[in-house]
Design a protein around this motif. Structure first.
Motif, PDB file in Angstrom:
ATOM      1  N   GLN B  82       0.832  -1.202   0.000  1.00 23.62           N
ATOM      2  CA  GLN B  82       0.000   0.000   0.000  1.00 23.62           C
ATOM      3  C   GLN B  82       0.866   1.249   0.000  1.00 23.62           C
ATOM      4  O   GLN B  82       0.524   2.250  -0.624  1.00 23.62           O
ATOM      5  CB  GLN B  82      -0.939  -0.017   1.215  1.00 23.62           C
ATOM      6  CG  GLN B  82      -1.979  -1.124   1.100  1.00 23.62           C
ATOM      7  CD  GLN B  82      -2.825  -1.286   2.350  1.00 23.62           C
ATOM      8  OE1 GLN B  82      -2.625  -0.612   3.338  1.00 23.62           O
ATOM      9  NE2 GLN B  82      -3.778  -2.204   2.287  1.00 23.62           N
ATOM     10  N   GLY B  83       2.005   1.168   0.693  1.00 24.35           N
ATOM     11  CA  GLY B  83       2.927   2.304   0.681  1.00 24.35           C
ATOM     12  C   GLY B  83       3.548   2.487  -0.690  1.00 24.35           C
ATOM     13  O   GLY B  83       3.619   3.590  -1.218  1.00 24.35           O
ATOM     14  N   ARG B  86       1.196   3.797  -3.080  1.00 26.84           N
ATOM     15  CA  ARG B  86       0.573   5.025  -2.568  1.00 26.84           C
ATOM     16  C   ARG B  86      -0.943   4.930  -2.618  1.00 26.84           C
ATOM     17  O   ARG B  86      -1.636   5.881  -2.969  1.00 26.84           O
ATOM     18  CB  ARG B  86       1.026   6.245  -3.379  1.00 26.84           C
ATOM     19  CG  ARG B  86       2.448   6.629  -3.121  1.00 26.84           C
ATOM     20  CD  ARG B  86       2.755   8.003  -3.641  1.00 26.84           C
ATOM     21  NE  ARG B  86       2.538   8.132  -5.057  1.00 26.84           N
ATOM     22  CZ  ARG B  86       3.328   7.605  -5.969  1.00 26.84           C
ATOM     23  NH1 ARG B  86       4.385   6.910  -5.588  1.00 26.84           N
ATOM     24  NH2 ARG B  86       3.081   7.759  -7.241  1.00 26.84           N
ATOM     25  N   ASN B  87      -1.452   3.746  -2.342  1.00 27.70           N
ATOM     26  CA  ASN B  87      -2.891   3.548  -2.370  1.00 27.70           C
ATOM     27  C   ASN B  87      -3.287   2.739  -1.145  1.00 27.70           C
ATOM     28  O   ASN B  87      -2.867   1.598  -0.997  1.00 27.70           O
ATOM     29  CB  ASN B  87      -3.274   2.802  -3.655  1.00 27.70           C
ATOM     30  CG  ASN B  87      -4.769   2.718  -3.819  1.00 27.70           C
ATOM     31  OD1 ASN B  87      -5.521   2.833  -2.859  1.00 27.70           O
ATOM     32  ND2 ASN B  87      -5.201   2.520  -5.044  1.00 27.70           N
ATOM     33  N   PRO B  88      -4.071   3.340  -0.244  1.00 25.66           N
ATOM     34  CA  PRO B  88      -4.403   2.642   0.991  1.00 25.66           C
ATOM     35  C   PRO B  88      -5.299   1.423   0.772  1.00 25.66           C
ATOM     36  O   PRO B  88      -5.553   0.671   1.698  1.00 25.66           O
ATOM     37  CB  PRO B  88      -5.130   3.700   1.826  1.00 25.66           C
ATOM     38  CG  PRO B  88      -5.558   4.745   0.871  1.00 25.66           C
ATOM     39  CD  PRO B  88      -4.633   4.698  -0.294  1.00 25.66           C
ATOM     40  N   LEU B 222       9.655   4.319   2.554  1.00 22.78           N
ATOM     41  CA  LEU B 222       8.216   4.205   2.298  1.00 22.78           C
ATOM     42  C   LEU B 222       7.482   5.454   2.769  1.00 22.78           C
ATOM     43  O   LEU B 222       6.572   5.943   2.095  1.00 22.78           O
ATOM     44  CB  LEU B 222       7.651   2.966   2.995  1.00 22.78           C
ATOM     45  CG  LEU B 222       7.854   1.647   2.260  1.00 22.78           C
ATOM     46  CD1 LEU B 222       7.564   0.470   3.175  1.00 22.78           C
ATOM     47  CD2 LEU B 222       6.969   1.565   1.018  1.00 22.78           C
ATOM     48  N   ASN B 223       7.897   5.979   3.929  1.00 22.10           N
ATOM     49  CA  ASN B 223       7.278   7.212   4.417  1.00 22.10           C
ATOM     50  C   ASN B 223       7.436   8.326   3.398  1.00 22.10           C
ATOM     51  O   ASN B 223       6.492   9.052   3.097  1.00 22.10           O
ATOM     52  CB  ASN B 223       7.928   7.641   5.734  1.00 22.10           C
ATOM     53  CG  ASN B 223       7.431   6.830   6.904  1.00 22.10           C
ATOM     54  OD1 ASN B 223       6.424   6.136   6.790  1.00 22.10           O
ATOM     55  ND2 ASN B 223       8.133   6.895   8.018  1.00 22.10           N
ATOM     56  N   LEU B 226       5.286   8.024   0.150  1.00 24.93           N
ATOM     57  CA  LEU B 226       3.874   8.414   0.212  1.00 24.93           C
ATOM     58  C   LEU B 226       3.661   9.817  -0.347  1.00 24.93           C
ATOM     59  O   LEU B 226       2.590  10.138  -0.846  1.00 24.93           O
ATOM     60  CB  LEU B 226       3.355   8.355   1.654  1.00 24.93           C
ATOM     61  CG  LEU B 226       3.240   6.985   2.309  1.00 24.93           C
ATOM     62  CD1 LEU B 226       2.483   7.100   3.613  1.00 24.93           C
ATOM     63  CD2 LEU B 226       2.556   5.989   1.406  1.00 24.93           C
ATOM     64  N   LEU B 227       4.707  10.660  -0.273  1.00 29.41           N
ATOM     65  CA  LEU B 227       4.592  12.022  -0.802  1.00 29.41           C
ATOM     66  C   LEU B 227       4.552  12.023  -2.325  1.00 29.41           C
ATOM     67  O   LEU B 227       4.082  12.963  -2.941  1.00 29.41           O
ATOM     68  CB  LEU B 227       5.795  12.863  -0.370  1.00 29.41           C
ATOM     69  CG  LEU B 227       5.888  13.298   1.082  1.00 29.41           C
ATOM     70  CD1 LEU B 227       7.261  13.891   1.337  1.00 29.41           C
ATOM     71  CD2 LEU B 227       4.820  14.325   1.390  1.00 29.41           C
TER      72      LEU B 227
END
Lengths: 256, 341
Positions: B82-83, B86-88, B222-223, B226-227
């Motif tokens: 998901q990371g 970038r799609n939850p 990964l953090n 997300l941007l």
């Protein structure tokens, strides 16, 4: 930061041709020009995403390379045109991501994030979820993030901040607030290159201007040197009058 | 790590052994508590509870271990996926692993036939599933990788295409299969941990340890991802390398899980999602929390699957899908409440 006769070509088109410029720490350079004039290409050349076909350039003491490294990220921060972030980070967490390339420790990072939030006047948004913010608030959070990335001279010198249309989506009051914050940030010894569409904003807040026209530098220099009716006519194909702003003494464009 | 994140992890840490114990104790055969206590503490009379001992050590213990490892792998892989996308709402099966594995298993079941029987046949099916899963990921990856790197958007679409191809291959095989084969294929597809043995646990543990040890290294990347990819690059992340390694790790994790336990729906999708709702999307917290919660969920689901209509067992994939789908729909309906676009 210095560029000497830099040309960037892809297989079909020439994006930049023979552009030269230099910028010292603490200076703000605004890049102006019509859509497709090569403004974003210039920024992407500085970050190494586009490779120069000829000419020499040095950004923060080194030639840009396509492979990103934390070392470069400590010198050079970039604010892209639009950022899509769908995940429920708080505004504070987004700004803290600017500290990713550093290993300065949680305490230092927390202070820097707090200072960057204060500089953008968004301390009240600290705990809010980013996807729920308005367009203008998001933009200010993103700007605080890239500021936090190159906040301290102790982390890296020289420091360079690239901003691609930082004032889009902002109302008049926040446009000026943001520009003033960028000015103050530059004064701490950071070189700033920004793409700006609003010529009066550029005139008021930039030290130097670069007018790009079809990938060439049509004019470069101080604000009064570049912002003339003749240059604007060539850039945008409109007739305007350039007068002196009664308060700031900077050129002001009428008839836009 | 902030207070909410620490609280979730501290809550999950003791829940996992508790669920593990529950999975070992509860089952179709109810063991007398005294015997159980003696067995678990190792003070029992070895001759007395031979059958109880057999049930625990040879059936329930490996099964619980496999459930915990597979659950952890699915949870952590889902969080990483998901990371990366970038799609939850991304799922590990987007890579095509699950459909590829199903096709691989069907090939072995139908073409390998029922010639080989027993445990050996079971391992052969797993091998086929693993090979099919890896083949599918490889294909998806190749399709999405061009001169400018790997595009996750293309990967999503390639995953759909490969899933469709693998699905039709499976259907084709089912069409030509006899009744016994059909039943085996469809049972395999529902997912189950009933084939658990110590060999399988060892294999799962080996892959699981590698994946669980390596994935957290990419938390900060990964953090930043997300941007957006270019934003991550500007933060000094070597995005292409990170993407490639994450895809390899997730493919290995999910591939082994699917090969050993069949398709177990929704764990990889729902678990990271709940963990994100509880304490935010920071991967330094999200990856370990998803691993722990995935293990807990699959242990509980498998226990439920074993006792709900005992002595018959439900396939665990059926249970997770039955629990997961309504929950997922409720998440979709309430997505604006927690700032998901």
């Amino acid at each position: 930061m210095a560029l000497q006769a830099v040309t960037v070509k892809t297989r079909r088109v020439t994006l930049l041709s023979g552009v030269s410029l230099s910028l010292a720490a603490g200076q703000v350079l605004a890049v102006i020009g019509a859509n497709g004039a090569g403004k974003t290409s210039l920024l992407r050349t500085l970050t190494g995403e586009l490779a120069a076909t000829s000419g020499t350039l040095s950004v923060c003491g080194a030639a840009p390379t396509p492979r990103p490294t934390p070392r470069r990220a400590r010198h050079l921060a970039v604010l892209p045109q639009l950022s899509l972030l769908n995940f429920p980070y708080t505004a504070e967490e987004v700004v803290n991501l600017g500290r990713t390339p550093h290993n300065s420790g949680i305490r230092v990072d927390r202070d820097i994030v707090a200072a960057a939030l204060a500089a953008m006047d968004i301390e009240h948004l600290r705990g809010r979820l980013y996807p729920q913010l308005s367009g203008g608030e998001k933009q200010r959070v993103q700007l605080a993030r890239v500021m936090a990335q190159v906040w301290r001279g102790a982390d890296a010198e020289p420091r360079l901040l690239l901003l691609d249309e930082p004032t889009t989506a902002l109302d008049l009051g926040h446009q000026h607030q943001l520009m003033a914050a960028i000015r103050r940030f530059a004064a701490q010894g950071v070189a700033v290159v920004m793409v700006v569409h609003d010529l009066n904003l550029a005139a008021r807040y930039a030290d130097r201007l670069l007018a790009l026209h079809q990938g060439r530098a049509l004019a470069a220099g101080t604000v009064p040197e570049v912002l003339t009716a003749a240059v604007i006519r060539q850039l945008f194909n409109v007739d305007v009058r350039v007068v002196k702003h009664p308060d700031t003494g900077k050129p002001e464009i009428l008839g836009l | 790590m902030n207070i909410a994140q620490r609280r979730v992890l501290l809550l999950l840490a003791p829940t996992l052994p508790a669920c593990f114990l529950l999975a070992v104790i509860v089952g179709a055969v109810t063991l007398p508590p005294a015997e159980l206590a003696a067995l678990l503490t190792g003070t029992g009379d070895p001759s007395g509870g031979a059958s109880a001992q057999l049930i625990i050590t040879q059936i329930r213990l490996p099964r619980a271990l496999l459930a915990a490892i597979v659950g952890a792998l699915l949870g952590v892989s889902g969080a990483a996926m998901q990371g990366l996308f970038r799609n939850p709402l991304a799922d590990p099966s987007l890579l095509g692993v699950t459909a590829g594995a199903a096709a691989g298993a069907a090939v072995v079941i139908v073409l390998g036939g029922l010639a080989a029987a027993g445990l050996w046949a079971l391992s052969l099916v797993s091998l086929g599933a693993f090979a099919g899963g890896m083949l599918a990921v490889g294909l998806v990856y190749r399709l999405a990788t061009g001169a400018t790197g790997t595009s996750v958007a293309t990967m999503l679409l390639a995953g759909i295409a490969v899933t469709a191809v693998a699905g039709s291959l499976t259907s084709l095989l089912e069409f030509s299969a006899d009744n016994a084969m059909l039943r085996r294929i469809s049972l395999w597809r529902m997912g189950g941990l009933d084939g658990a043995s110590y060999q399988r646990v060892t294999l799962a543990a080996a892959v699981g340890l590698i994946v669980l040890a390596l994935l957290p290294r990419y938390s900060r990347a990964l953090n930043a991802l997300l941007l957006g990819e270019s934003e991550a690059r500007h933060l000094g992340i070597d995005v292409e390398t990170v993407k490639n390694r994450l895809i390899v790790l997730v493919a290995a994790g999910v591939g082994v899980s699917v090969a050993l336990a069949g398709t177990i729906a929704f764990v990889g999708l729902v678990v990271p999602h709940i963990m994100r709702l509880l304490a935010g999307p920071d991967h330094r917290y999200l990856l370990p929390a998803s691993a722990l919660a995935g293990a807990v969920l699959l242990l509980l689901a498998d226990t439920l699957a074993r006792v709900i209509i005992a002595p018959t067992e439900l396939p665990v994939g059926l249970v997770t899908a039955l629990l997961g789908a309504p929950f997922f729909i409720s998440l979709l309906l309430r997505r604006h409440e927690y700032a998901m676009q």
